[in-house]
Scaffold this motif. Structure first.
Motif, PDB file in Angstrom:
ATOM      1  N   GLY A  32       0.816  -1.219   0.000  1.00  0.00           N
ATOM      2  CA  GLY A  32       0.000   0.000   0.000  1.00  0.00           C
ATOM      3  C   GLY A  32       0.843   1.260   0.000  1.00  0.00           C
ATOM      4  O   GLY A  32       0.549   2.221  -0.723  1.00  0.00           O
ATOM      5  N   THR A  33       1.922   1.250   0.782  1.00  0.00           N
ATOM      6  CA  THR A  33       2.805   2.413   0.854  1.00  0.00           C
ATOM      7  C   THR A  33       3.563   2.605  -0.452  1.00  0.00           C
ATOM      8  O   THR A  33       3.736   3.734  -0.926  1.00  0.00           O
ATOM      9  CB  THR A  33       3.801   2.250   2.020  1.00  0.00           C
ATOM     10  N   SER A  34       4.015   1.514  -1.055  1.00  0.00           N
ATOM     11  CA  SER A  34       4.758   1.590  -2.313  1.00  0.00           C
ATOM     12  C   SER A  34       3.893   2.174  -3.429  1.00  0.00           C
ATOM     13  O   SER A  34       4.334   3.049  -4.178  1.00  0.00           O
ATOM     14  CB  SER A  34       5.257   0.189  -2.710  1.00  0.00           C
ATOM     15  N   LEU A  35       2.661   1.690  -3.547  1.00  0.00           N
ATOM     16  CA  LEU A  35       1.757   2.191  -4.587  1.00  0.00           C
ATOM     17  C   LEU A  35       1.516   3.695  -4.426  1.00  0.00           C
ATOM     18  O   LEU A  35       1.566   4.454  -5.402  1.00  0.00           O
ATOM     19  CB  LEU A  35       0.423   1.439  -4.536  1.00  0.00           C
ATOM     20  N   ALA A  36       1.242   4.110  -3.197  1.00  0.00           N
ATOM     21  CA  ALA A  36       0.968   5.532  -2.946  1.00  0.00           C
ATOM     22  C   ALA A  36       2.186   6.398  -3.213  1.00  0.00           C
ATOM     23  O   ALA A  36       2.082   7.502  -3.768  1.00  0.00           O
ATOM     24  CB  ALA A  36       0.484   5.722  -1.511  1.00  0.00           C
ATOM     25  N   ALA A  37       3.378   5.888  -2.844  1.00  0.00           N
ATOM     26  CA  ALA A  37       4.607   6.665  -3.022  1.00  0.00           C
ATOM     27  C   ALA A  37       4.945   6.856  -4.499  1.00  0.00           C
ATOM     28  O   ALA A  37       5.621   7.824  -4.861  1.00  0.00           O
ATOM     29  CB  ALA A  37       5.767   5.982  -2.302  1.00  0.00           C
ATOM     30  N   MET A  38       4.480   5.936  -5.364  1.00  0.00           N
ATOM     31  CA  MET A  38       4.789   6.033  -6.786  1.00  0.00           C
ATOM     32  C   MET A  38       3.924   7.027  -7.539  1.00  0.00           C
ATOM     33  O   MET A  38       4.238   7.395  -8.668  1.00  0.00           O
ATOM     34  CB  MET A  38       4.645   4.653  -7.445  1.00  0.00           C
ATOM     35  N   VAL A  39       2.818   7.455  -6.951  1.00  0.00           N
ATOM     36  CA  VAL A  39       1.877   8.328  -7.658  1.00  0.00           C
ATOM     37  C   VAL A  39       2.564   9.597  -8.156  1.00  0.00           C
ATOM     38  O   VAL A  39       2.422   9.985  -9.324  1.00  0.00           O
ATOM     39  CB  VAL A  39       0.681   8.691  -6.747  1.00  0.00           C
ATOM     40  N   PHE A  40       3.324  10.251  -7.287  1.00  0.00           N
ATOM     41  CA  PHE A  40       3.933  11.527  -7.655  1.00  0.00           C
ATOM     42  C   PHE A  40       5.088  11.346  -8.640  1.00  0.00           C
ATOM     43  O   PHE A  40       5.282  12.151  -9.554  1.00  0.00           O
ATOM     44  CB  PHE A  40       4.408  12.253  -6.391  1.00  0.00           C
ATOM     45  N   ASN A  41       5.865  10.265  -8.453  1.00  0.00           N
ATOM     46  CA  ASN A  41       6.953   9.975  -9.380  1.00  0.00           C
ATOM     47  C   ASN A  41       6.436   9.744 -10.792  1.00  0.00           C
ATOM     48  O   ASN A  41       6.948  10.291 -11.762  1.00  0.00           O
ATOM     49  CB  ASN A  41       7.703   8.713  -8.933  1.00  0.00           C
ATOM     50  N   THR A  42       5.438   8.890 -10.890  1.00  0.00           N
ATOM     51  CA  THR A  42       4.908   8.535 -12.207  1.00  0.00           C
ATOM     52  C   THR A  42       4.175   9.711 -12.848  1.00  0.00           C
ATOM     53  O   THR A  42       4.176   9.849 -14.071  1.00  0.00           O
ATOM     54  CB  THR A  42       3.961   7.324 -12.107  1.00  0.00           C
TER      55      THR A  42
END
Length: 258
Positions: free
Chosen positions: A59-69
């Motif tokens: 869950g944390t990994s998915l959320a953290a990728m939002v801004f990068n992507t």
């Protein structure tokens, strides 16, 4: 739950953000491939219960990728490398796949998800070690619903693994005669949708699943904030290094590490 101070955690998560961001830009991989193993180690160290550790990492990994992507997608969009004729049908599949992936992950045990992710890491490592296959026969893009069906499968897998799906989407698009640069740009936009919808549904389905301190559902806020911000600025450094360092050699080394 005892453990190190919040300041110490932020430093560790910041270092993970640097590592994940640079490798993402350097090797063109999704941050989750690196973020999740490092989160598992860190969460175990700070005392996260074993029954929730993998769910919290995903869950944390998915959320953290939002801004990068999102940042990467905008950059590719400015270079006219995002094919919206592909993003639209695959976006429909991503919405469905994110729901499926989040539901499956919700009922799966943490130990099963760790083994599942470990198997994926092993296969991915082997892929990095092998020579890139040459496409002998190129095919035309499937229909609207064909692309939607493909992306449903990719999004389901990606949400379960906590990754953006670029490692799967780029080969699929190039197989269907999409030029590599546009495949990467389009895949970047698809990764944004996967991470966004995956994080939203994962958060929605897990809102009342855990009472771990500093977490909202299966989203650990200190890790999310630190990794999101740091990796956002670290990814461009990796992209620059990709033009300087011997990327082919680094991919082999990274394959062995996986």
């Amino acid at each position: 739950m005892g453990g190190p101070s919040l300041a110490f955690e932020i430093i560790i998560f910041g270092l993970i953000g640097i590592f994940a961001g640079i490798l993402s830009g350097l090797l063109g991989i999704g941050g989750g491939v690196v973020t999740i193993p490092l989160l598992l180690i860190t969460f175990s160290y700070i005392g996260i219960p074993p029954t929730a550790i993998m769910h919290l990492a995903i869950g944390t990994s998915l959320a953290a990728m939002v801004f990068n992507t999102l940042s990467a997608s905008y950059s590719h969009y400015n270079k006219k490398a995002v094919l919206f004729d592909i993003v639209k049908p695959m976006g429909v599949g991503i919405l469905v796949g994110a729901i499926f992936g989040a539901l499956i992950t919700r009922i799966a045990s943490s130990s099963f998800l760790q083994v599942f992710f470990g198997a994926f890491e092993f296969i991915l490592g082997v892929r990095f070690l092998l020579t890139e296959p040459k496409i002998k026969k190129e095919k035309k893009l499937p229909s609207f619903w064909g692309l939607s069906l493909i992306s449903t499968g990719v999004a389901t897998l990606s949400t379960m693994l906590g990754i953006g799906g670029g490692i799967v989407n780029v080969p699929i698009l190039t197989h269907f005669n999409v030029p590599l640069k546009k495949a990467i740009g389009t895949s970047s936009a698809l990764s944004f949708l996967i991470s966004l919808f995956g994080a939203l549904f994962f958060l929605l389905f897990s809102m009342h699943s855990t009472s771990i301190k500093d977490s909202v559902g299966y989203l650990y806020m200190p890790a999310f904030i630190a990794i999101s911000i740091i990796s956002f600025f670290a990814a461009p450094i990796g992209a620059k290094l990709a033009h300087i360092l011997p990327t082919k050699v680094l991919k082999k080394v990274f394959g062995l590490v996986l």
